[in-house]
Design a protein around this motif. Structure first.
Motif, PDB file in Angstrom:
ATOM      1  N   ALA A   1     -10.860   3.762  -1.223  1.00 46.62           N
ATOM      2  CA  ALA A   1     -11.586   3.018  -2.257  1.00 46.62           C
ATOM      3  C   ALA A   1     -10.801   1.781  -2.682  1.00 46.62           C
ATOM      4  O   ALA A   1     -11.374   0.697  -2.875  1.00 46.62           O
ATOM      5  N   ASN A   2      -9.481   1.917  -2.787  1.00 50.72           N
ATOM      6  CA  ASN A   2      -8.683   0.759  -3.174  1.00 50.72           C
ATOM      7  C   ASN A   2      -8.689  -0.301  -2.076  1.00 50.72           C
ATOM      8  O   ASN A   2      -8.647  -1.499  -2.367  1.00 50.72           O
ATOM      9  N   GLY A   3      -8.768   0.147  -0.820  1.00 48.92           N
ATOM     10  CA  GLY A   3      -8.906  -0.802   0.289  1.00 48.92           C
ATOM     11  C   GLY A   3     -10.179  -1.612   0.122  1.00 48.92           C
ATOM     12  O   GLY A   3     -10.193  -2.829   0.267  1.00 48.92           O
ATOM     13  N   GLN A   4     -11.240  -0.912  -0.241  1.00 46.10           N
ATOM     14  CA  GLN A   4     -12.520  -1.601  -0.449  1.00 46.10           C
ATOM     15  C   GLN A   4     -12.402  -2.609  -1.593  1.00 46.10           C
ATOM     16  O   GLN A   4     -12.922  -3.711  -1.512  1.00 46.10           O
ATOM     17  N   LEU A   5     -11.658  -2.218  -2.634  1.00 47.25           N
ATOM     18  CA  LEU A   5     -11.441  -3.143  -3.750  1.00 47.25           C
ATOM     19  C   LEU A   5     -10.687  -4.389  -3.298  1.00 47.25           C
ATOM     20  O   LEU A   5     -10.865  -5.467  -3.853  1.00 47.25           O
ATOM     21  N   ARG A   6      -9.830  -4.230  -2.288  1.00 54.82           N
ATOM     22  CA  ARG A   6      -9.063  -5.387  -1.808  1.00 54.82           C
ATOM     23  C   ARG A   6      -9.841  -6.169  -0.760  1.00 54.82           C
ATOM     24  O   ARG A   6      -9.305  -7.087  -0.146  1.00 54.82           O
TER      25      ARG A   6
END
Lengths: 141, 222
Positions: free
Chosen positions: B183-188
């Motif tokens: 999910a944090n990858g998607q945020l980045r």
């Protein structure tokens, strides 16, 4: 039971199903069914899905259970608190849910159908729970 | 005596009772409070949720290559077996580059199980051995090539303590952190794999060694 209260009861049950499924998925580790996409998983496991260690799905579940119980209690002019509390819980829910919707669209760019269902349900409950004037007929001389 | 019937508003219902306003106000305050808590910078929470870092190379290397990948993704496999191997030999070995692996497990359940297996290997200091094994043994997506028994066999193959591995692998304790890394990858801004960050600059795809060297050119110490 009047129609408005009955509608809130039915919506609260639907809300319990949606948030209950997300809660179950969270604690069992089963991936969220999302029609072949991973958006639900992304939303439900993102950092916005928690308040401290508590998943927001659990908060939703609690709110719907409270609304369900309140909707089963008759409100009238003498006893207004169930309606007033329903309104209060629904107002908190509606604000928080639409904030989460903003996060989904603006930050995560992923839509979780289960969450959107819940957003629609709480909005309907909120509209039904809005306070209203109820003119009554009284016998006078 | 004439009795008339006319509609009036009883005193109680003459308006919306003040209680409604008070409850409404409290609800607004609680709602804003919830939003503030969820929206707050979650640095501490992220650290608590993310698993131990998976780093290869010198911690003080001037260039960091962060790789977001899914163990089932064919392009990630090609990238890992090709460019990443060459980077390891040429730049990680001499301390110029360190590689940080990040899960972007999005293809399916077997992606998550493979990621969990790699985290359990990481507990025993053998993340990169598992990384190589997984990418060397890719098959189809979600067709059993990374079924639990296969993953356990890989663990045995790289010489893990199998009792510890099995406990870890069946506990599911890294699942949340894998999902949160994704999910944090998607945020980045990661939307496909592999996606790398070279000192925070995003590079999409299984780039060639030549593209990598062009990209790090300006970052190399003079």
């Amino acid at each position: 039971m009047n129609k408005r209260r009955l509608a809130i009861t039915v919506l609260a049950v639907l809300g319990i199903l949606a948030s209950g499924y997300l809660t179950y998925s969270h604690f069992s580790g089963e991936p969220v069914y999302c029609g072949g996409t991973n958006s639900c998983e992304l939303v439900n496991s993102s950092r916005f899905a928690y308040i401290g260690p508590v998943p927001v799905a659990v908060l939703g579940l609690i709110a719907y259970v409270v609304i369900l119980i309140l909707s089963l209690i008759k409100s009238d002019e003498e006893r207004q608190w169930p309606a007033i509390l329903t309104f209060g819980v629904a107002l908190i829910g509606v604000m928080f849910q639409w904030y989460l919707f903003y996060i989904e669209v603006a930050k995560l760019r992923a839509i979780c159908y289960w969450c959107v269902s819940s957003q629609i349900i709480i909005t309907l409950i909120f509209i039904l729970a809005l306070p209203r004037r109820t003119p009554v007929e009284e016998e006078t001389e | 005596m004439k009795s008339t019937r006319r509609p009036v508003q009883s005193k109680k219902n003459a308006g919306i009772s003040p209680t409604w306003w008070i409850v409404g106000l409290i609800a607004v305050i609680v709602g804003i409070g919830l939003i503030a808590v969820v929206g707050l910078p979650a640095a501490g929470r992220n650290a608590a949720q993310s698993s131990a870092t998976k780093v290869l190379g010198n911690a003080d290397a001037p260039i960091t290559l962060e790789e977001y990948a899914d163990f089932q993704c064919p392009a990630c496999g090609a990238f890992a077996r090709g460019t990443i191997k060459q980077i390891e030999e040429k730049y990680v070995a001499n301390g110029t580059v360190k590689i940080v692996f990040r899960h972007f497990a999005f293809i399916g359940e077997e992606s998550i199980r493979a990621a969990e297996a790699s985290e359990c290997a990481n507990e025993q200091g053998k993340f990169w051995e598992m990384y190589d094994t997984l990418f060397a043994n890719q098959g189809g997506e979600n067709v059993g090539d990374f079924a639990d028994d296969k993953l356990s066999a890989f663990a045995q193959g790289i010489g893990l303590d199998m009792a510890a591995f099995s406990t870890c692998f069946s506990s599911g304790k890294y699942r949340a952190s894998i999902q949160s890394e994704t999910a944090n990858g998607q945020l980045r801004g990661v939307s496909s794999t592999p996606t790398s960050f070279l000192n925070d600059k995003k590079v999409v795809g299984a780039i060639s060694m030549q593209q990598f060297e062009t990209s790090i050119g300006p970052l190399l110490p003079k």
